[in-house]
Scaffold this motif. Structure first.
Motif, mmCIF file in Angstrom:
data_model
loop_
_atom_site.group_PDB
_atom_site.id
_atom_site.type_symbol
_atom_site.label_atom_id
_atom_site.label_comp_id
_atom_site.label_asym_id
_atom_site.label_seq_id
_atom_site.Cartn_x
_atom_site.Cartn_y
_atom_site.Cartn_z
ATOM 1 N N VAL A 240 0.838 -1.205 0.000
ATOM 2 C CA VAL A 240 0.000 0.000 0.000
ATOM 3 C C VAL A 240 0.868 1.248 0.000
ATOM 4 C CG1 VAL A 240 -1.695 1.325 1.321
ATOM 5 C CG2 VAL A 240 -1.947 -1.150 1.101
ATOM 6 N N GLN A 241 1.939 1.222 0.778
ATOM 7 C CA GLN A 241 2.833 2.376 0.858
ATOM 8 C C GLN A 241 3.491 2.662 -0.488
ATOM 9 O OE1 GLN A 241 2.707 3.774 3.795
ATOM 10 N NE2 GLN A 241 4.117 5.494 3.481
ATOM 11 N N LEU A 242 3.794 1.606 -1.239
ATOM 12 C CA LEU A 242 4.412 1.750 -2.558
ATOM 13 C C LEU A 242 3.379 1.946 -3.660
ATOM 14 C CD1 LEU A 242 7.128 -1.054 -2.232
ATOM 15 C CD2 LEU A 242 7.484 1.421 -2.121
ATOM 16 N N GLU A 243 2.123 2.028 -3.266
ATOM 17 C CA GLU A 243 1.002 2.257 -4.180
ATOM 18 C C GLU A 243 0.826 1.115 -5.181
ATOM 19 O OE1 GLU A 243 1.439 6.112 -5.924
ATOM 20 O OE2 GLU A 243 1.093 7.163 -4.029
ATOM 21 N N PHE B 204 -4.068 -5.390 7.085
ATOM 22 C CA PHE B 204 -3.710 -3.974 6.915
ATOM 23 C C PHE B 204 -4.020 -3.213 8.190
ATOM 24 C CE2 PHE B 204 -4.646 0.388 5.306
ATOM 25 C CZ PHE B 204 -3.351 0.677 4.874
ATOM 26 N N PHE B 205 -2.987 -2.548 8.722
ATOM 27 C CA PHE B 205 -3.113 -1.814 9.981
ATOM 28 C C PHE B 205 -2.978 -0.308 9.773
ATOM 29 C CE2 PHE B 205 -2.238 -6.057 11.318
ATOM 30 C CZ PHE B 205 -2.811 -6.209 12.566
ATOM 31 N N GLY B 206 -3.172 0.131 8.542
ATOM 32 C CA GLY B 206 -3.055 1.553 8.278
ATOM 33 C C GLY B 206 -1.693 1.903 7.715
ATOM 34 N N PRO B 207 -1.504 3.154 7.316
ATOM 35 C CA PRO B 207 -0.218 3.598 6.740
ATOM 36 C C PRO B 207 0.886 3.557 7.792
ATOM 37 C CG PRO B 207 -1.647 5.479 7.163
ATOM 38 C CD PRO B 207 -2.484 4.261 7.405
ATOM 39 N N LEU B 208 2.127 3.601 7.306
ATOM 40 C CA LEU B 208 3.259 3.608 8.218
ATOM 41 C C LEU B 208 3.169 4.783 9.167
ATOM 42 C CD1 LEU B 208 6.271 2.674 5.881
ATOM 43 C CD2 LEU B 208 5.114 1.223 7.563
ATOM 44 N N GLY B 209 3.348 4.509 10.418
ATOM 45 C CA GLY B 209 3.242 5.540 11.439
ATOM 46 C C GLY B 209 3.229 4.902 12.813
ATOM 47 N N PHE B 210 2.985 5.719 13.816
ATOM 48 C CA PHE B 210 3.020 5.227 15.196
ATOM 49 C C PHE B 210 2.013 4.116 15.412
ATOM 50 C CE2 PHE B 210 1.311 5.360 19.523
ATOM 51 C CZ PHE B 210 2.463 5.099 20.251
ATOM 52 N N SER B 211 0.790 4.277 14.918
ATOM 53 C CA SER B 211 -0.256 3.279 15.142
ATOM 54 C C SER B 211 0.126 1.940 14.530
ATOM 55 C CB SER B 211 -1.585 3.772 14.549
ATOM 56 O OG SER B 211 -2.607 2.811 14.739
ATOM 57 N N ASN C 13 0.840 -1.452 16.787
ATOM 58 C CA ASN C 13 0.077 -2.682 16.587
ATOM 59 C C ASN C 13 0.966 -3.855 16.214
ATOM 60 O OD1 ASN C 13 -3.025 -2.410 16.750
ATOM 61 N ND2 ASN C 13 -2.426 -0.548 15.694
ATOM 62 N N MET C 14 1.969 -3.614 15.367
ATOM 63 C CA MET C 14 2.833 -4.701 14.932
ATOM 64 C C MET C 14 3.687 -5.233 16.075
ATOM 65 S SD MET C 14 1.966 -5.405 11.949
ATOM 66 C CE MET C 14 3.191 -6.689 11.796
ATOM 67 N N ILE C 15 4.146 -4.344 16.957
ATOM 68 C CA ILE C 15 4.942 -4.789 18.110
ATOM 69 C C ILE C 15 4.111 -5.710 18.999
ATOM 70 C CG2 ILE C 15 5.989 -4.012 20.267
ATOM 71 C CD1 ILE C 15 7.002 -1.550 18.718
ATOM 72 N N PHE C 16 2.872 -5.305 19.283
ATOM 73 C CA PHE C 16 2.017 -6.120 20.143
ATOM 74 C C PHE C 16 1.601 -7.404 19.433
ATOM 75 C CE2 PHE C 16 1.887 -2.468 22.834
ATOM 76 C CZ PHE C 16 1.570 -2.960 24.091
ATOM 77 N N LEU C 17 1.315 -7.326 18.142
ATOM 78 C CA LEU C 17 0.950 -8.519 17.389
ATOM 79 C C LEU C 17 2.081 -9.529 17.419
ATOM 80 C CD1 LEU C 17 -0.711 -10.198 15.388
ATOM 81 C CD2 LEU C 17 0.252 -8.788 13.552
ATOM 82 N N TYR C 18 3.292 -9.089 17.078
ATOM 83 C CA TYR C 18 4.433 -10.001 17.025
ATOM 84 C C TYR C 18 4.730 -10.572 18.407
ATOM 85 C CZ TYR C 18 9.295 -11.503 16.857
ATOM 86 O OH TYR C 18 10.454 -12.229 16.985
#
Length: 241
Positions: free
Chosen positions: A31-34, A63-70, A74-79
């Protein structure tokens, strides 16, 4: 050498955790690379059942949204909690772990049919956190150095933090509800008087994901006794008294 170390660390991650987190990162990168747009990924019952865009049943969890804090939060807690579950209470039970994924995803999808929810990845993460927290009730947690609490309060702390960030808590509540349903059916109800195990992992999942256990009573013969000759004593026979 650094690349080899990273590759070794990556391959050391349990299979289900590695597959899910990798799929989430690749989806977000696309998504970030379109290469993709969120409009191709979100949960839409009309497009799923009328246009047969069945991939949306899966991609809305990736999909957890665009790159950013959120996203990184989420990825830290998921992993972290997906890995701790897979290496902890689901160790050696990959099929059961996959079945929990399918069960949780199914319930969330059912709820998504009646609510305007577009992405369910955050709810899925909260479900994993909830199950882990209930199975580790005595672990002390610290949240950003501000709060100290027992593990079962972690999902509620995360929901409060999400509320402070201005997010809707419906997704968090859904994850907590589905996590509690799984925990109750798997860990609580079977241990109640008259209770029984209702969540039975299908045998085909066990065939795919679980390696057959060796028979503990299997005692192979030594190599020099592979063929018993006439008059040879049976190795398993007790000597005469």
């Amino acid at each position: 050498m650094a690349y080899a170390g990273l590759a070794q660390e990556y391959l050391g991650v349990p299979a289900v955790t590695r597959a899910y987190t990798t799929a989430c990162v690749i989806t977000t990168a696309a998504v970030q690379l379109e290469l993709l747009t969120p409009f191709q990924l979100y949960f839409n019952p009309d497009l799923i059942f009328r246009k047969l865009q069945v991939w949306r049943l899966v991609t809305n969890f990736l999909f957890f949204g665009p790159l950013g804090f959120s996203f990184f939060f989420n990825m830290i807690f998921l992993y972290r909690y997906c890995r701790m579950l897979e290496e902890g209470s689901f160790r050696g039970r990959t099929a059961d772990f996959v079945f929990m994924f399918l069960f949780g995803g199914f319930l969330m999808t059912l709820f998504g049919l009646f609510a305007s929810l577009f992405f369910l990845g955050q709810a899925f993460t909260i479900m994993l956190v909830y199950v882990w927290s209930r199975r580790n009730p005595y672990i002390r947690m610290n949240f950003f150095g501000l709060l100290n609490f027992q593990a079962p309060f972690l999902p509620w702390v995360l929901m409060g933090f999400s509320l402070l960030l201005g997010n809707s808590i419906i997704i968090d509540l859904l994850g907590i509800a589905v996590g509690h349903i799984y925990y109750f059916l798997e860990d609580v109800f079977p241990n109640q008087p008259g209770g029984k195990k209702l969540l039975l992992t299908p045998s085909f999942l066990k065939m795919v994901f679980d390696t057959p256990e060796e028979d503990p009573n299997y005692n192979p013969l030594p190599e020099d006794h592979l063929e018993n000759q006439p008059g040879d004593q049976d190795l398993n026979q007790q000597p005469p008294q």
